[in-house]
Scaffold this motif. Structure first.
Motif, short mmCIF file in Angstrom:
data_model
loop_
_atom_site.label_atom_id
_atom_site.label_comp_id
_atom_site.label_asym_id
_atom_site.label_seq_id
_atom_site.Cartn_x
_atom_site.Cartn_y
_atom_site.Cartn_z
N ARG A 53 0.83 -1.21 0.00
CA ARG A 53 0.00 0.00 0.00
C ARG A 53 0.87 1.27 0.00
N SER A 56 2.35 1.69 -3.38
CA SER A 56 1.28 2.10 -4.30
C SER A 56 1.00 3.59 -4.19
N THR A 63 -2.85 -0.89 -6.28
CA THR A 63 -2.22 -2.01 -5.59
C THR A 63 -2.22 -3.30 -6.41
#
Length: 143
Positions: A53, A56, A63
């Motif tokens: 995460r 990302s 993700t």
């Protein structure tokens, strides 16, 4: 009048962004990588271990796509997954020694390419650009 300037600033920014992205993509491909691979490695190289995460959010790729990129980088032995010792549900992505070596070689060259893109723009102008773009990027979209 200011609406026209805002529109012009937007168009110039979008064109400049496209040009810069194309130059960066070309430079990264010269090193045998895709932009997404490089972005993930660069985030880990500079920030250390991160969750999927966090990566990302740092590289602005969703993700699902990041997982695919991480899988490819893991197959090349550039990154590895490690479970958090306090919470086994959390998996950190670490850059490997091989990943560090490739970035030690590539990143300084890449940084020079970026510096060349801003050749002719002085430090004061760069700082002003950074400040203005931060303000524009932080405004809510409904204003």
């Amino acid at each position: 009048m200011s609406d026209n300037l805002s529109l012009k600033a937007f168009v110039v920014l979008m064109k400049a962004s496209k040009s810069l992205q194309e130059q960066v993509k070309k430079d990264i491909s010269n090193h045998g990588m895709k932009t997404s691979d490089f972005a993930v490695l660069e985030a880990l190289y500079h920030k250390g271990k991160q969750t999927v995460r966090e990566i990302s959010e740092a590289v602005l790729i969703n993700t699902g796509s990041i997982t695919y990129v991480i899988d490819k980088l893991e197959n090349k032995n550039y990154v590895e997954r490690r479970h958090c010792s306090e919470d086994r549900r959390v998996v950190y992505i670490h850059i490997t020694e091989e990943g560090k070596q490739i970035m030690d070689e590539i990143f300084p060259k890449h940084q020079k390419v970026i510096e060349q893109m801003f050749n002719g723009v002085n430090s004061e102008e760069l700082q002003t650009t950074i400040n203005v773009l931060k303000r524009v990027g932080q405004k809510p979209s409904n204003q």
